[in-house]
Each structure stands twice: as C-alpha cells, then as structure tokens.
Design a protein around this motif. Structure first.
Motif, PDB file in Angstrom:
ATOM      1  N   LEU A 188      41.288  39.667  43.573  1.00  0.00           N
ATOM      2  CA  LEU A 188      40.445  40.253  42.541  1.00  0.00           C
ATOM      3  C   LEU A 188      39.797  39.170  41.674  1.00  0.00           C
ATOM      4  CD1 LEU A 188      42.642  43.277  41.349  1.00  0.00           C
ATOM      5  CD2 LEU A 188      40.694  43.328  42.896  1.00  0.00           C
ATOM      6  N   THR A 189      40.553  38.150  41.347  1.00  0.00           N
ATOM      7  CA  THR A 189      40.011  37.056  40.542  1.00  0.00           C
ATOM      8  C   THR A 189      38.916  36.310  41.300  1.00  0.00           C
ATOM      9  OG1 THR A 189      42.125  36.804  39.394  1.00  0.00           O
ATOM     10  CG2 THR A 189      40.599  34.934  39.315  1.00  0.00           C
ATOM     11  N   ARG A 190      39.134  36.087  42.585  1.00  0.00           N
ATOM     12  CA  ARG A 190      38.129  35.408  43.400  1.00  0.00           C
ATOM     13  C   ARG A 190      36.849  36.239  43.486  1.00  0.00           C
ATOM     14  NH1 ARG A 190      40.762  35.341  47.847  1.00  0.00           N
ATOM     15  NH2 ARG A 190      41.826  33.367  47.468  1.00  0.00           N
ATOM     16  N   GLU A 191      37.003  37.540  43.665  1.00  0.00           N
ATOM     17  CA  GLU A 191      35.823  38.407  43.748  1.00  0.00           C
ATOM     18  C   GLU A 191      35.064  38.419  42.425  1.00  0.00           C
ATOM     19  OE1 GLU A 191      32.852  40.571  45.110  1.00  0.00           O
ATOM     20  OE2 GLU A 191      34.477  39.890  46.429  1.00  0.00           O
ATOM     21  N   ARG A 192      35.785  38.427  41.314  1.00  0.00           N
ATOM     22  CA  ARG A 192      35.109  38.387  40.014  1.00  0.00           C
ATOM     23  C   ARG A 192      34.270  37.111  39.884  1.00  0.00           C
ATOM     24  NH1 ARG A 192      34.662  40.024  34.869  1.00  0.00           N
ATOM     25  NH2 ARG A 192      35.808  41.952  35.245  1.00  0.00           N
ATOM     26  N   ALA A 193      34.815  35.990  40.328  1.00  0.00           N
ATOM     27  CA  ALA A 193      34.062  34.739  40.263  1.00  0.00           C
ATOM     28  C   ALA A 193      32.807  34.800  41.134  1.00  0.00           C
ATOM     29  CB  ALA A 193      34.956  33.574  40.705  1.00  0.00           C
ATOM     30  N   LEU A 194      32.912  35.428  42.293  1.00  0.00           N
ATOM     31  CA  LEU A 194      31.740  35.568  43.168  1.00  0.00           C
ATOM     32  C   LEU A 194      30.676  36.450  42.514  1.00  0.00           C
ATOM     33  CD1 LEU A 194      33.493  36.032  46.629  1.00  0.00           C
ATOM     34  CD2 LEU A 194      32.177  34.050  45.872  1.00  0.00           C
ATOM     35  N   LEU A 211      46.096  48.951  39.682  1.00  0.00           N
ATOM     36  CA  LEU A 211      47.094  48.283  40.514  1.00  0.00           C
ATOM     37  C   LEU A 211      48.499  48.688  40.070  1.00  0.00           C
ATOM     38  CD1 LEU A 211      45.912  44.575  40.876  1.00  0.00           C
ATOM     39  CD2 LEU A 211      46.306  46.184  42.739  1.00  0.00           C
ATOM     40  N   PRO A 212      49.417  48.908  41.004  1.00  0.00           N
ATOM     41  CA  PRO A 212      50.803  49.163  40.604  1.00  0.00           C
ATOM     42  C   PRO A 212      51.392  47.940  39.911  1.00  0.00           C
ATOM     43  CG  PRO A 212      50.626  48.863  42.987  1.00  0.00           C
ATOM     44  CD  PRO A 212      49.232  48.941  42.464  1.00  0.00           C
ATOM     45  N   LEU A 213      52.362  48.162  39.057  1.00  0.00           N
ATOM     46  CA  LEU A 213      52.943  47.070  38.277  1.00  0.00           C
ATOM     47  C   LEU A 213      53.621  46.025  39.156  1.00  0.00           C
ATOM     48  CD1 LEU A 213      54.442  49.075  35.270  1.00  0.00           C
ATOM     49  CD2 LEU A 213      52.257  47.852  35.381  1.00  0.00           C
ATOM     50  N   ASP A 214      54.072  46.450  40.338  1.00  0.00           N
ATOM     51  CA  ASP A 214      54.741  45.508  41.240  1.00  0.00           C
ATOM     52  C   ASP A 214      53.812  45.038  42.352  1.00  0.00           C
ATOM     53  OD1 ASP A 214      54.535  47.913  42.573  1.00  0.00           O
ATOM     54  OD2 ASP A 214      56.577  47.886  43.376  1.00  0.00           O
ATOM     55  N   ALA A 215      52.500  45.078  42.120  1.00  0.00           N
ATOM     56  CA  ALA A 215      51.533  44.676  43.135  1.00  0.00           C
ATOM     57  C   ALA A 215      51.750  43.222  43.532  1.00  0.00           C
ATOM     58  CB  ALA A 215      50.111  44.873  42.626  1.00  0.00           C
ATOM     59  N   ASP A 216      51.503  42.951  44.803  1.00  0.00           N
ATOM     60  CA  ASP A 216      51.651  41.597  45.310  1.00  0.00           C
ATOM     61  C   ASP A 216      50.700  40.649  44.577  1.00  0.00           C
ATOM     62  OD1 ASP A 216      50.954  39.328  47.412  1.00  0.00           O
ATOM     63  OD2 ASP A 216      52.865  40.212  48.000  1.00  0.00           O
ATOM     64  N   ALA A 217      51.184  39.445  44.290  1.00  0.00           N
ATOM     65  CA  ALA A 217      50.373  38.477  43.541  1.00  0.00           C
ATOM     66  C   ALA A 217      49.083  38.127  44.272  1.00  0.00           C
ATOM     67  CB  ALA A 217      51.183  37.216  43.284  1.00  0.00           C
TER      68      ALA A 217
END
Length: 241
Positions: A225-231, A213-219
């Motif tokens: 990504l966090t939601r997908e990891r939980a799934l 991800l670029p350093l200025d990627a949208d939050a």
C-alpha cells in the motif's frame, strides 16, 4: 456451525506448520468431504500462512503428487488447490499454466476455483485468452470470493492486457466486491485508477484499503500500500508539475 469447524481445523494445521502440514490439510478436508469452495477458502489461507512461515506447500508437494488422480477425490483436489495457489502467490505463471495443461483431467472438468487459477496464469502473462474465463467463472461460481480474487489478481498482474485498468474497475464493481469493503480489491482498484490518471480517486481507494485492513494483516500488505501511494503521488506530481 460448519464454518467454525473449518476454522478450528485450519488452526490445528497452522499449529503444525513447521512439519509436513499438507498431510493434515488433506486429512481434514477428506474428513469434512469439503466442497470445492470450502477447499478454496481453507487452502488459500493455509498456503499463504505456510509460505510466510518459510514452509511453502511446494516443499512438500510435487507436480507428480498433484497430477496423480487415483485415490480419494477430495484429497486429489486439496493437493491441486494447495500446490496451484502457492504457485499463484509466487507469481510462477508459466509453471501454473503448465501444471494445468499436464493435468490428466480436462480443464472443463475441474472445479471453478482450479480453473480460476489457470485463468490467473494466462492473465498474469498478459495472454488475452484468459479474459474469456472471467465472466463464465464468475457466473458459474455465483461470484465466489476466492474465484473473483484469483481473476482480479491475474488482471492486475497482466500489464499488457487490452483495457487492463478498465477491466479491473469493472470487476471490482461487481457484487462480490461491491457488497463490502475489501482491502486487496481496493488496492488493485487504486492501481487501475492510477493507470487512468485518476489520481485523487486512486488515493481515496488506497486510504479506504488501509482503513479496512484487519488488525493482524501481514506487514507485506502495508508495504504494498505504501509503495502504491508513492506511485500515485509521483504520477500526480508529474502530471501537475
């Protein structure tokens, strides 16, 4: 370089994103006599920025503006790209399909990026007719990244498409994505791998997505990504529990 000029023009429009910014986008692309692929890159970036800033292109353009084909061809295409890609970002698949079906120009006469947005609308509604667009559009556009991402987005959204996860994996294996790491493509790959119960591979794809991800990627991307990891971890734990 021409690409640098487009970057400067895009930043100039972004500086005025609080105003009626679509006029500026039209003026720059008309000045440059932008190709359809240049317009696709320019308009997707601007449409996303404006949407995140609460000043969506949908607030400045109407279907009547977009469907009016008289006047300057580049400006007409710019309006179509800005409006249609914003509908895509809002997941308004029915509205997007209706827009193209009302367009006075036959679909086959529109540029490949515009047609990929129509394909997205079908795919996003799990309409198998959208599948017929994928290979022809990738070939015709020489695997243009914006065309490929629109198609991949539609495949990812179309949960009830036949062999959806396998088709996603086939698409992300094509040169347009395989040539370099792409966070969004890897995110969609992880989702497909999860559906196929290939949990360890899915987690690896997701970790790779986060790393590139670029350093200025949208939050919001980090949230996805966090939601997908939980799934993924939830599905893995359920399978092994």
């Amino acid at each position: 370089m021409r690409s640098t000029a487009f970057d400067i023009a895009r930043m100039s429009v972004e500086d005025r994103i609080g105003d009626t910014w679509t006029h500026g986008a039209e003026a720059w692309l008309e000045l440059f006599q932008a190709s359809w692929s240049e317009s696709a890159r320019f308009c997707t970036a601007l449409a996303w920025t404006a949407r995140q800033a609460g000043n969506s292109a949908l607030l400045h353009l109407t279907p009547e503006h977009v469907l009016r084909t008289t006047g300057m061809p580049v400006t007409t295409r710019t309006r179509l790209h800005l409006y249609a890609v914003t509908l895509r970002y809002d997941f308004r698949c029915q509205s997007l399909q209706g827009l193209f079906e009302r367009h006075p120009s036959p679909l086959k006469e529109l540029d490949p990026f515009s047609r990929s947005l129509y394909a997205f609308a079908l795919l996003g509604q799990s309409d198998p007719a959208g599948l017929d667009f994928i290979s022809p559009l990738l070939d015709e556009s020489s695997e243009d990244p914006k065309v490929a991402h629109a198609l991949l987005h539609g495949l990812w959204l179309g949960d009830d498409l036949p062999q959806q996860p396998e088709r996603i994996l086939d698409l992300v294996a094509r040169p347009v994505f395989a040539a370099q790491m792409d966070a969004i493509a890897l995110f969609r790959k992880a989702s497909a791998l999860r559906r196929l119960h290939r949990h360890d591979e899915a987690l690896t794809a997701l970790d790779n997505a986060r790393e590139c991800l670029p350093l200025d990627a949208d939050a919001s991307i980090h949230v996805d990504l966090t939601r997908e990891r939980a799934l993924i971890t939830g599905a893995r734990d359920q399978a092994t529990g």
